[in-house]
Design an enzyme around this catalytic site. Sequence first.
Site, PDB file in Angstrom:
ATOM      1  N   GLY A  50       0.702  -1.316  -0.038  1.00 18.30           N
ATOM      2  CA  GLY A  50      -0.079   0.022   0.039  1.00 18.30           C
ATOM      3  C   GLY A  50       0.794   1.291  -0.051  1.00 18.30           C
ATOM      4  O   GLY A  50       1.779   1.400   0.826  1.00 18.30           O
ATOM      5  N   ASP A 243      -1.582   4.656  -6.281  1.00 14.54           N
ATOM      6  CA  ASP A 243      -0.121   4.436  -6.008  1.00 14.54           C
ATOM      7  C   ASP A 243       0.764   5.651  -6.661  1.00 14.54           C
ATOM      8  O   ASP A 243       1.609   5.963  -6.044  1.00 14.54           O
ATOM      9  CB  ASP A 243       0.223   3.047  -6.637  1.00 14.54           C
ATOM     10  CG  ASP A 243      -0.356   2.039  -5.601  1.00 14.54           C
ATOM     11  OD1 ASP A 243      -1.549   1.535  -6.058  1.00 14.54           O
ATOM     12  OD2 ASP A 243       0.288   1.567  -4.784  1.00 14.54           O
ATOM     13  N   ASN A 253      -3.166   2.669 -10.046  1.00 15.50           N
ATOM     14  CA  ASN A 253      -3.758   1.784  -8.811  1.00 15.50           C
ATOM     15  C   ASN A 253      -3.690   0.301  -9.155  1.00 15.50           C
ATOM     16  O   ASN A 253      -3.255  -0.187 -10.429  1.00 15.50           O
ATOM     17  CB  ASN A 253      -5.240   2.276  -8.379  1.00 15.50           C
ATOM     18  CG  ASN A 253      -5.463   1.646  -7.067  1.00 15.50           C
ATOM     19  OD1 ASN A 253      -4.794   1.939  -6.187  1.00 15.50           O
ATOM     20  ND2 ASN A 253      -6.676   1.148  -6.986  1.00 15.50           N
ATOM     21  N   LYS A 254      -4.025  -0.401  -8.389  1.00 12.86           N
ATOM     22  CA  LYS A 254      -3.978  -2.058  -8.140  1.00 12.86           C
ATOM     23  C   LYS A 254      -4.575  -2.468  -9.578  1.00 12.86           C
ATOM     24  O   LYS A 254      -5.763  -1.793 -10.010  1.00 12.86           O
ATOM     25  CB  LYS A 254      -4.633  -2.286  -7.070  1.00 12.86           C
ATOM     26  CG  LYS A 254      -4.693  -4.141  -7.015  1.00 12.86           C
ATOM     27  CD  LYS A 254      -3.272  -4.607  -7.256  1.00 12.86           C
ATOM     28  CE  LYS A 254      -2.091  -4.314  -6.222  1.00 12.86           C
ATOM     29  NZ  LYS A 254      -0.774  -4.496  -6.684  1.00 12.86           N
TER      30      LYS A 254
END
Length: 363
Positions: A50, A243, A253-254
């Site tokens: 994270g 991120d 992001n993921k």
Amino acid sequence: MQGKYKALWLDENDNLVVLDQRVLPFEETTVTITNAQETVDAIENMTVRGAGVIGNVAAFGVYLAARESAGDFDRLEELAKDIRESRPTAVNLMWAVDRMMALAKKKQKLLPANFLKALKNEAILIADEDCERSQKIAEYGADIIEEIMLNRELDTFNVLTHCNAGWLAIVDSGTALAPIYEAQKRDIKIHVWVDETRPRNQGANLTAWELAKAGIEHTVIADNTGGHLMQQKMVDMVITGADRVAKSGDSANKIGTYLKALAAKDNDVPFYIALPASTFDFEITDGVEQIPIEIRSEDEVKYMRGLDKEGRVQELQVVQSQSSALNYGFDVTPARLITGLITERGVCEASVDAVSEMFEDLI
Ligand code: MRU
């Protein structure tokens, strides 16, 4: 808040203790980090993950590296570089190491004990500032939830989130989950659709664990379910963390976030990214072209971890050995698909002009 956070803290010997995120939700254990190499390992192997928490661990890691290098500044610079390069996408990592090393440069002539104290205090300050930023994000995000609820006269508010952007990812209440925690405080009836988030299952393993602990109603869904739920009007808003976000608002992001944003656009569901200023990369404008996307081990796709019927934690192979797998960690959601960026300074349109105006002093 002074150096004791939910996901990480310093012990009596000033070593860093972190919750081991690899084994949640089935085991709650900690890992103690005592030097730079252990910091790199913990970030690389996702003991901690994270964007925000990676940044915090890296900041404390620079303090541990300074302790280890015992006055040898060149050695400290080498160790800090290793920490800075431990993962490529989340920009909070580079931001935190650069901030710590800028201070280290300024203070290098101090007595050794005072030099170390300055670095330790800076790492604590970074984490304290993250807590404050999370709280602001919580409030701005919950205001949006409240407004949509009132406008649409909803009884229960259904949010969909991807991956984990709670307090395990950003001290001390997260980014995407912060408005949800705040909505709960405001007695808003809220329900969260939790994308399982293959391959590492940060949704199923971490977000669901956090929400259960907080007593927030939630349902874990397979990653491909979101589009259908949106078509059926079962999602009122999507919030994810990030991120690395370009000056244009393009947001990494993921992996899988982009597909949720496409489905949200097609179904007129508001899609928000929640982030602190430290997640912006103001140097770049084209996120799709310029944000480095981590490729992780194919084993993360080929193996899954869970409890067997006897309650033992097991790792199982779910893809035959002769097939290969490809494991991109992140994707980039273009700004045009994003309704707004929820930041500690307020809600900002995802555009170069709006971001430049709100963060003028940092650019
Ligand atoms: O690979 P991870 O678990 O470190 O990735 C983290 C994410 O992508 C999360 O979705 C999160 O939103 C960003 S951290 C606030």
